[in-house]
Design an enzyme around this catalytic site. Structure first.
Site, PDB file in Angstrom:
ATOM      1  N   ARG A  33       0.855  -1.187   0.000  1.00  0.00           N
ATOM      2  CA  ARG A  33       0.000   0.000   0.000  1.00  0.00           C
ATOM      3  C   ARG A  33       0.886   1.230   0.000  1.00  0.00           C
ATOM      4  NH1 ARG A  33      -2.768   3.293   4.077  1.00  0.00           N
ATOM      5  NH2 ARG A  33      -4.936   3.640   3.452  1.00  0.00           N
ATOM      6  N   SER A  93     -12.757  -2.916  -0.513  1.00  0.00           N
ATOM      7  CA  SER A  93     -12.991  -2.332   0.817  1.00  0.00           C
ATOM      8  C   SER A  93     -14.414  -1.832   0.939  1.00  0.00           C
ATOM      9  CB  SER A  93     -12.084  -1.114   1.042  1.00  0.00           C
ATOM     10  OG  SER A  93     -10.809  -1.502   1.425  1.00  0.00           O
ATOM     11  N   LYS A 116      -4.976   5.270   8.535  1.00  0.00           N
ATOM     12  CA  LYS A 116      -5.705   5.676   7.343  1.00  0.00           C
ATOM     13  C   LYS A 116      -6.154   7.124   7.485  1.00  0.00           C
ATOM     14  CE  LYS A 116      -9.341   4.229   4.252  1.00  0.00           C
ATOM     15  NZ  LYS A 116     -10.672   3.652   4.104  1.00  0.00           N
TER      16      LYS A 116
END
Ligand code: 3NM
Length: 206
Positions: free
Chosen positions: A42, A110, A139
């Protein structure tokens, strides 16, 4: 879509936690030594060139011992020879992502509430993620926390493999699986001591 073999721990390597590619790859190797076989790369801040370089570094060093999933970028998933792609609600749609990566690769989606989960359940996604289960610092602008009740609710809405994410630690991981998740996805609680931490997750999730 075929059922995929999800392991109970889904490790996410977020590039922001590492000073450079070497450190990222070192951590990946430690995770694999700790038993990790499912790993997501990521990177929410790098440019495409840097991302591909890091992704190829991971692929070169880990080879085929691990299922490698690219976050967000279908193009880089293909370019780096990864095994799958994970998209969020603001990324390519599941159908769009599938059109790029083809039928052979894993696709994860997601979701953050029952409506999104129900929609994603109708797509060709191989697994669905739900979260944040608990508060998370990893996040930007996270959705509202869903708690263990949110995991139970999600479990009732899909038969696809379900990955829970957000604030999951060695301490609380067991409760998340007991609430119905097939796997836990983790960033922070794997960063400090990747190998030891992964081993402990697996011990607690047996
Ligand atoms: N997605 P940590 S929460 C990447 O809710 C991500 O979909 C989330 O990191 C979601 O294990 C999250 O450090 C961060 O909490 C997970």
């Amino acid at each position: 879509m075929p059922m995929i073999p999800l392991t109970r721990l889904y490790a996410i390597l977020d590039s922001s936690g590492f000073p450079d590619t070497e450190a990222l790859c070192l951590s990946a190797r430690e995770l694999v030594a700790g038993g990790v076989t499912l790993l997501q790369y990521r990177n929410k801040s790098g440019n495409a060139r840097q991302m591909l370089e890091q992704a190829q570094g991971l692929k070169d060093r880990l080879g085929s011992s691990v299922t490698l999933i690219m976050n967000d970028r279908a193009d880089l998933c293909l370019a780096a020879g990864f095994d799958g792609l994970h998209v969020g609600q603001d990324d390519l749609s599941p159908a769009g992502a599938r059109a790029v990566i083809g039928d052979g690769l894993w696709l994860g989606v997601s979701t953050h509430n029952p409506e999104q989960l129900t929609q994603a359940d109708k797509t060709s996604a191989n697994y669905l993620a739900i979260g944040p289960v608990f508060a998370t610092l990893s996040k930007a602008n996270p959705d509202p926390v869903i708690g263990l009740d949110g995991v139970r609710q999600a479990r009732a809405l899909t038969r696809k493999p379900l990955v829970a994410i957000g604030g999951i630690t060695r301490e609380n991981c067991r409760s998340v699986i007991e609430a119905g998740a097939d796997a836990v996805a983790v960033i922070s609680d794997l960063i400090r001591e990747p190998r030891k931490s992964a081993e402990e997750f697996f011990r607690r999730l047996r």
